[in-house]
Design an enzyme around this catalytic site. Structure first.
Site, PDB file in Angstrom:
ATOM      1  N   LYS A  56       0.864  -1.189   0.000  1.00  0.00           N
ATOM      2  CA  LYS A  56       0.000   0.000   0.000  1.00  0.00           C
ATOM      3  C   LYS A  56       0.894   1.230   0.000  1.00  0.00           C
ATOM      4  O   LYS A  56       1.921   1.257   0.691  1.00  0.00           O
ATOM      5  CB  LYS A  56      -0.878  -0.038   1.257  1.00  0.00           C
ATOM      6  CG  LYS A  56      -1.983   1.016   1.308  1.00  0.00           C
ATOM      7  CD  LYS A  56      -2.822   0.850   2.579  1.00  0.00           C
ATOM      8  CE  LYS A  56      -3.983   1.828   2.639  1.00  0.00           C
ATOM      9  NZ  LYS A  56      -4.801   1.636   3.857  1.00  0.00           N
TER      10      LYS A  56
ATOM     11  N   SER B 260      -9.656   1.594   2.860  1.00  0.00           N
ATOM     12  CA  SER B 260      -8.798   2.360   1.988  1.00  0.00           C
ATOM     13  C   SER B 260      -7.752   1.527   1.250  1.00  0.00           C
ATOM     14  O   SER B 260      -7.148   2.015   0.302  1.00  0.00           O
ATOM     15  CB  SER B 260      -8.074   3.436   2.796  1.00  0.00           C
ATOM     16  OG  SER B 260      -7.235   2.818   3.749  1.00  0.00           O
TER      17      SER B 260
ATOM     18  N   SER C 165      -9.745  -0.760   7.075  1.00  0.00           N
ATOM     19  CA  SER C 165      -9.191  -0.550   5.740  1.00  0.00           C
ATOM     20  C   SER C 165      -8.479  -1.736   5.120  1.00  0.00           C
ATOM     21  O   SER C 165      -8.162  -1.695   3.936  1.00  0.00           O
ATOM     22  CB  SER C 165      -8.224   0.655   5.754  1.00  0.00           C
ATOM     23  OG  SER C 165      -8.955   1.844   5.709  1.00  0.00           O
TER      24      SER C 165
END
Lengths: 482, 486
Positions: free
Chosen positions: A77, A152, A176
């Site tokens: 990420k 996210s 997330s």
């Protein structure tokens, strides 16, 4: 949705059956062909990946063991710092910034023989539940590209679900990792707070942030988690001591045992029956519970009354911490700077131009919650709710070994369907937030398909440091899933 | 303090910031050092780069606990760090890690000239970087650009907040002076105001003498020496009394001490009024020193300045003023004690140390630890004076040379043939020669009144000393001269 898993790749590279270079080329080719449509990567580090793969192959050639993740392509990420590789947090404000260091998790992945292939998309600074808040455009759900992948960590979940990588790391502040895993039909783990070092994770809400793996199987998640977890002296909130391995008989690297006989499980009433939980989701939880009961567990209903207020508390605590964590993006030292006659004006213009609307909303919310005269009513009160929630969990874990709940109240929703409805978007995390507030581990495991034939996830929650039992339950759910 | 309508009393509280003398910074491994090239003592953590995290340096806590044990503070079971949020380019994170509601030390006290000054709290926080304005007058208003040096960012600070127990500028100075000596003796801080390792803010109010109600307080900033502290507080007290006398009232505000103008000036309200939005620092865990750790700190406490002064007065027979001067600098007191340990009498050592040696240290700005003359060299010099080899004026010359280059006093005496002459025959001949050469003066002496005799004798004594090139033993010369003049 295909491709070999973590365990399979590592085994074949370690025993010389397949070169890491071959594995990496295969995955780079998948990324090249599929990602233009999905947008799960912000940056693909193909050359570095090839060089790293060659190093791994060289080690194998010299009879050395590159580690438990030998040759395994991994996506990170883009809020995890990577030395010399842009780390943007999907924000204009960090465009062009290259960290001079690797996050602890990145170091540990490299040490385990993994091959980072790129940085994945996210909601800006991990603030969002759909990956639509990225300054560089949304990511699409590989199972239905008109739908969001969740967020996210939507880029990481989509990349794993599409078979672009067998494992990706995400960060989970309010769900997330788990919510996008659920929406993309893969496994997502949020470990106990402090289990995985936050050093090198760009902070959103420091007391809630935790890094976790997203994989296609529970065993793969265990392998990845075992590679990154454990004490780190660079993170003061890191849990001391060595974690108990997740494999059978407490062995690391081995498959997780599917054993739940005698375990006591509680379905969290408040999260399963609340309004807005889709029928398929509710059914998934009860069906998974029935399967666990069939495997020898005792299942009952559990009460966590303050889970109802978790969302409200979260949206004071997380923005409050974020307002402080994001203050440093002021144009003085790195990233974007919009020049102006005075420093104050430069700060203001830089931040106005660099942050997207959701980040600005949360900074303002958090600044307000911490302001003189409002602190007790907002931040202070939210912290008291957090304490009460932890007491609820403590009481529940007096009766149960693990708790069960939905992960996301719904299946993946269409792009743009919640962007104008902030509360609906925030509601996506209602079932995942309680674990972050408590600092407890939780995992989302796929359980069949729901509305519109889209994946549904079931959440297993465990007490602090209870990853071992949590994984065993997840494994049984995975094996029983339709 | 007296106004036209009766006496006033000043009420003063001080906030003293000291940099802690650790090897590394508060939350990272960068060196805690002064004077390096800008931005060379930095890392991701003290630059506040995204993803970096603070890890508390244990030495910071130990120094604070040592200070706490020395001044009778209570150490709460747990204390926590908090974030103090405000935007400023010298702060890498745009928040400062500090302590707010739960500091590490509470309720201490310091005895200053017989009065006990209460210390409300002492807390830990990180220092900021330093802004350098380039171009124009070097001030923010007309600078072409501003540069930031983050070498100081993350250096550990302790803020020591006194109770409003001080009643005059002199007492405020004495408090800081004693606090400095204590911090230095404990090795907690280098307490160098000129390098910014000790900074002071003062809270000043005035009230009618005898009143128990506090007046409106004014905070004064930017005092960078003990002298400016005294001047600033004096000025502020006078200003407030004049205001009240004129029927006005004091405004609660922060004022800036203007050293050149000798006045306090209001700071722009923008600089003075912040909502710092304090909240507990989530990146750090609460501090909870164990009883074992506290015990270790207490057991290792060095002698404090007050006790050391008392001991030196007792053992060396010196006065309070000399004891205060010596102990006011730990390096000097250590040096003197080492000289005494090498066999010199305390009183003589104290005399040299508070005189020539201290002047030398002040002029050159060096520490006594690095003087070319080691303490046993000073003992040697004292012995040379004691056995009559050197007169005091000659000894001063020798000392000056030994402070310039690494030579032992005996070596200088030998090289320059400085040994004092006490031989009566040799000196007698010199006196006779002088008296013959200055027969007229001798006549004048013999025929003069008391005043004339005194003057003439002084002249002749000087001539005798000159004839020995300063090496004649003054006592012997004086006796021989008197014998011949009688």
């Amino acid at each position: 949705m295909s491709g070999p898993g973590v365990a399979e790749i590592a085994a074949s590279v370690r025993n010389g059956g397949r070169t890491a270079r071959d594995v990496v080329e295969e995955h780079l080719a998948r990324i090249a062909s599929r990602d233009p449509e999905l947008g799960s990567f912000l940056c693909v580090t193909a050359e570095a990946a090839r060089a790293r793969a060659d190093e791994i192959d060289d080690l194998v050639g010299r009879g050395r063991d590159p580690g438990p993740l030998a040759g395994v392509p991994v996506a990170l990420k883009d809020n995890l710092c990577t030395r010399g590789v842009p780390t943007t947090c999907a924000s204009r404000i960090l465009e062009g910034w290259r960290p001079p260091y690797d996050a602890t998790v990145v170091e540990r992945l490299l040490l385990a023989g993994a091959v980072p292939v790129g940085k994945t998309n996210l909601d800006e600074f991990a603030m969002g539940s759909s990956t639509e808040n990225s300054a560089f455009g949304p990511t699409r759900n590989p199972l239905d590209p008109s739908r969001v992948p969740g967020g996210s960590s939507g880029g990481s979940a989509a990349a794993v679900a599409a078979g672009l990588v067998p494992v990706a790391l995400g960060s989970d502040t309010g769900g997330s990792v788990r919510q996008p895993a659920s929406l993309c039909g893969v496994v997502g783990v949020k470990p106990t707070y402090g289990r995985v070092s936050r050093f090198g994770l760009v902070a959103f809400a420091s007391s809630l942030d935790q890094i976790g793996p997203i994989t296609r199987t529970v065993d793969d998640a265990a392998l990845a988690l075992e590679a990154i977890w454990g004490h780190d002296p660079r993170d003061a909130t890191s849990v001391p001591g060595r974690p108990e391995p997740l494999g059978a008989d407490g062995e690391p690297g081995g498959p997780v045992p599917a054993e739940v006989a005698g375990l006591r499980m509680g379905i969290i009433e408040e999260l399963t029956t609340m309004e807005g939980v889709a029928p398929s989701v509710r059914r998934a939880v009860t069906d998974a519970a029935a399967a666990l009961e069939h495997a020898g567990a005792k299942v009952d209903t559990a009460a966590v009354p303050h889970a109802r207020h978790a969302l409200s508390a979260y949206y004071l605590i997380a923005p409050a911490e974020a307002s402080s964590n994001l203050a440093r993006y002021d144009g003085v030292r790195y990233g974007l700077r919009v020049d102006a006659p005075s420093t104050e004006e430069m700060n203001a213009r830089t931040r106005a131009a660099g942050f997207g609307p959701e980040v600005k909303r949360r900074i303002m919310l958090g600044t307000y919650a911490l302001s003189a005269g409002y602190y007790d009513a907002y931040y202070g009160r939210a912290q008291r709710v957090r304490t009460l929630l932890i007491r609820d969990f403590d009481a529940a874990y007096g009766c149960f070994d693990v708790l069960l709940a939905p992960t996301s109240p719904t299946v993946a929703f269409p792009l743009g369907s919640r962007t104008d409805d902030v509360l609906a978007m925030y509601g996506s995390d209602r079932c995942t937030i309680p674990s972050n507030l408590a600092g407890h581990p939780a995992v989302s495991v796929p359980w069949g398909r729901g509305e519109d034939d889209l994946p549904v996830g079931v959440q297993v929650l465990a007490p602090a440091l209870g990853e071992a039992v949590m994984f065993r339950v997840a494994k049984v759910i995975e094996e029983a899933a339709p | 303090m007296t106004g036209g309508s009766g006496p006033y009393e000043a009420v003063i509280g001080l906030e003293v910031h000291v940099e802690l003398a650790t090897v590394t910074k508060m939350f990272c491994g960068c060196p805690n050092a002064f004077g390096a090239e800008p931005n060379t003592l930095v890392c991701p953590t003290c630059l506040g780069l995204p993803g970096s995290l603070p890890v508390l340096n244990r030495a910071v806590v130990d120094l604070a606990l040592r200070f706490g044990a020395a001044l009778g503070f209570r150490v709460p079971e747990t204390s926590i760090f908090a974030r103090k949020n405000y935007f400023y380019p010298d702060m890498p994170k745009d928040y400062q890690i500090s302590q707010y509601e739960e500091p590490i030390l509470v309720d201490g006290r310091l005895e200053v000239d017989g009065a006990v000054v209460g210390i409300e709290r002492a807390h830990l926080e990180e220092d900021t970087g330093k802004i350098i304005h380039v171009g124009g007058g070097g001030r923010i208003h007309d600078a072409a650009c501003s540069l930031v040096d983050y070498n100081r960012a993350g250096v550990p600070l302790m803020e020591i907040v006194s109770r409003p127990d001080l009643r005059s500028a002199d007492q405020a100075r004495a408090y800081v002076s004693e606090l400095r000596a204590v911090l230095e003796a404990l090795g907690v801080s280098d307490v160098k105001m000129e390098e910014g390792s000790l900074r002071i803010d003062a809270n000043v109010s005035v009230r009618r003498a005898g009143s128990t109600v506090l007046g409106t307080k004014v905070e004064i900033k930017n005092m960078n020496s003990l002298r400016s502290l005294g001047r600033a507080v004096d000025h502020e007290v006078h200003r407030q009394v004049a205001l009240l006398e004129a029927g006005g009232s004091v405004t609660q505000e922060t004022r800036h001490w203007d050293e050149e103008g000798g006045v306090t000036q209001p700071m722009r309200t923008k600089e003075a009024s912040h909502d710092y939005r304090y909240f507990p620092e989530p990146d750090l865990v609460p501090l909870a020193p164990t009883p074992e750790r506290l015990g270790r700190v207490t057991a290792a406490l060095p002698e404090l300045p007050a006790a050391r002064r008392a001991r030196l007065r007792r053992e060396w027979g010196i006065g309070e003023a000399d004891a205060r001067t010596l102990v006011g600098r730990r390096d000097l007191a250590d040096y003197a004690e080492a000289a005494v340990a090498a066999g010199a009498p305390g009183a003589a050592v104290a005399n040299w140390c508070t005189g020539e040696i201290l002047s030398h240290l002040n002029e050159t700005g060096v520490s006594a630890e690095v003087l070319p003359l080691a303490p046993d060299g000073l003992a040697e010099l004292v012995a040379l004076v004691g056995d009559g080899t050197l007169s005091r004026p000659l000894a001063k010359d020798v000392l000056a040379e030994c402070l310039r280059e690494p030579k032992r006093p005996r070596q200088v005496v030998a090289e320059r043939g400085l040994a004092q002459v006490s031989d009566e025959e040799e000196l007698g001949a010199i006196v006779d020669e002088v008296l013959t050469r200055h027969a007229a003066e001798v006549e004048a002496y013999r025929g003069g009144d008391d005043k004339t005799r005194k003057r003439k004798r002084g002249f002749l004594m000087g001539e005798c000393m000159r004839a020995t090139r300063g090496r004649g033993n003054p006592q012997v010369l004086s006796r021989l001269l008197d014998e011949r003049l009688a």
